[in-house]
Each structure stands twice: as structure tokens, then as C-alpha cells.
Design a protein around this motif. Sequence first.
Motif, mmCIF file in Angstrom:
data_model
loop_
_atom_site.group_PDB
_atom_site.id
_atom_site.type_symbol
_atom_site.label_atom_id
_atom_site.label_comp_id
_atom_site.label_asym_id
_atom_site.label_seq_id
_atom_site.Cartn_x
_atom_site.Cartn_y
_atom_site.Cartn_z
ATOM 1 N N UNK A 12 19.245 -3.329 8.465
ATOM 2 C CA UNK A 12 18.428 -4.489 8.797
ATOM 3 C C UNK A 12 16.957 -4.143 8.637
ATOM 4 N N UNK A 13 16.128 -4.826 9.402
ATOM 5 C CA UNK A 13 14.685 -4.692 9.300
ATOM 6 C C UNK A 13 14.105 -4.298 10.647
ATOM 7 N N UNK A 14 13.166 -3.362 10.607
ATOM 8 C CA UNK A 14 12.446 -2.927 11.801
ATOM 9 C C UNK A 14 10.978 -3.273 11.606
ATOM 10 N N UNK A 15 10.404 -4.014 12.542
ATOM 11 C CA UNK A 15 8.993 -4.384 12.484
ATOM 12 C C UNK A 15 8.202 -3.422 13.363
ATOM 13 N N UNK A 16 7.284 -2.691 12.754
ATOM 14 C CA UNK A 16 6.413 -1.763 13.469
ATOM 15 C C UNK A 16 5.027 -2.386 13.553
ATOM 16 N N UNK A 17 4.692 -2.909 14.726
ATOM 17 C CA UNK A 17 3.385 -3.518 14.937
ATOM 18 C C UNK A 17 2.407 -2.436 15.369
ATOM 19 N N UNK A 18 1.178 -2.552 14.930
ATOM 20 C CA UNK A 18 0.113 -1.584 15.236
ATOM 21 C C UNK A 18 0.501 -0.176 14.806
ATOM 22 N N UNK A 19 1.058 -0.058 13.604
ATOM 23 C CA UNK A 19 1.510 1.227 13.080
ATOM 24 C C UNK A 19 0.349 2.211 12.930
ATOM 25 N N UNK A 20 -0.863 1.711 12.813
ATOM 26 C CA UNK A 20 -2.030 2.581 12.688
ATOM 27 C C UNK A 20 -2.334 3.368 13.947
ATOM 28 N N UNK A 21 -1.674 3.050 15.047
ATOM 29 C CA UNK A 21 -1.907 3.734 16.328
ATOM 30 C C UNK A 21 -0.959 4.911 16.557
#
Length: 168
Positions: free
Chosen positions: A40-49
Motif C-alpha cells: 500500500x501507501x505510507x504518507x510521511x508528513x514533515x519528512x524533513x524533520x
Amino acid sequence: VNCAAIPSELIESELFGHEKGAFTSAIKQRIGKFEQADHGTLFLDEVGEIDGNIQTKLLRVLQEGEFERVGGNQTVRVDTRIIAATNADLDAAIRDGRFLPDLYDRLAFEVIRVPPLRERLQDVERLATLFLERFAREVPALANKHLAPDAVAALQGYAYPGNVRELK
């Protein structure tokens, strides 16, 4: 997964899971987000942190499709599509040594730049109306409420340093 909201000492376990006994509070095996998102799909929000150590592990799972749970020695294979978002300037983070260039290359296969709300104030009314409709479903007293034209004008006159979350 909101990567900025998870303390750096916990994000590895959150993403990759852990084995029973891996650390003091690991009383049972825990499956991480990558395993949960297999096929499936994994959404990584704020990956820059994400800190450098986890960036390296993230790069490995993106390149090889495998990882080990915290405290584990068995390789777990996954087929997970990643969507990542950040408001960080990753080019500057790469120049400053805070973000791995190889990880950026893996994540930036397709980049969609969404301008901040202050650059698309024409969307404010539509978004504010959507939020009001959603809130009205949760709070019956807001049912049948609408934004007055002067309220819309006031909302459109603001710069939204907090972007859409601030409008909401």
C-alpha cells in the motif's frame, strides 16, 4: 505519519516496529508503519524533520525494500509506496548536511509543489466553507451557518504563516 510530532527516540519504532524486550517498555512485538503499509501507501508528513540516523534506515528501506525491527535480527521485506511532504527547504538541508542527498533523490521521483495558502488566496473562501461544513457536522449549532462576505474578505486579507492548518 507526522514525523515532526514523534520524538526522535521513538520514530524508529513507529516506522519499523520493535521486538519484545528491545527496550524497557517493549512488552510485546509491535508492527511498524512500513509493515502495516505493505502493498500500500505510507504518507510521511514533515519528512524533513527526520534525524540523520533514521534517514539512513529510511533510505535502506526505499532502496532495498527491507529493514529490521528495533531489537530484531530478522529482515522484514515490504513493498510500500511512499508519499512524503515537508515545508522544509530540503535543498538547504542537503547543503547544510541535515538531509541525505540520496534520500532526497529517492523521495523526489515526482515532486508536486503546493504553494502556501498566502500565494493562493483565491482558495481561502472554498477551504473556509469546506471547514465550516465539516465543523457543522460535528457541532449542530453551526448547521446552516455561512461566511459573510466581510468575513471572507477578512480571511483573504491574512497571510497565513501557519498555512491551511491555520485557516482551519
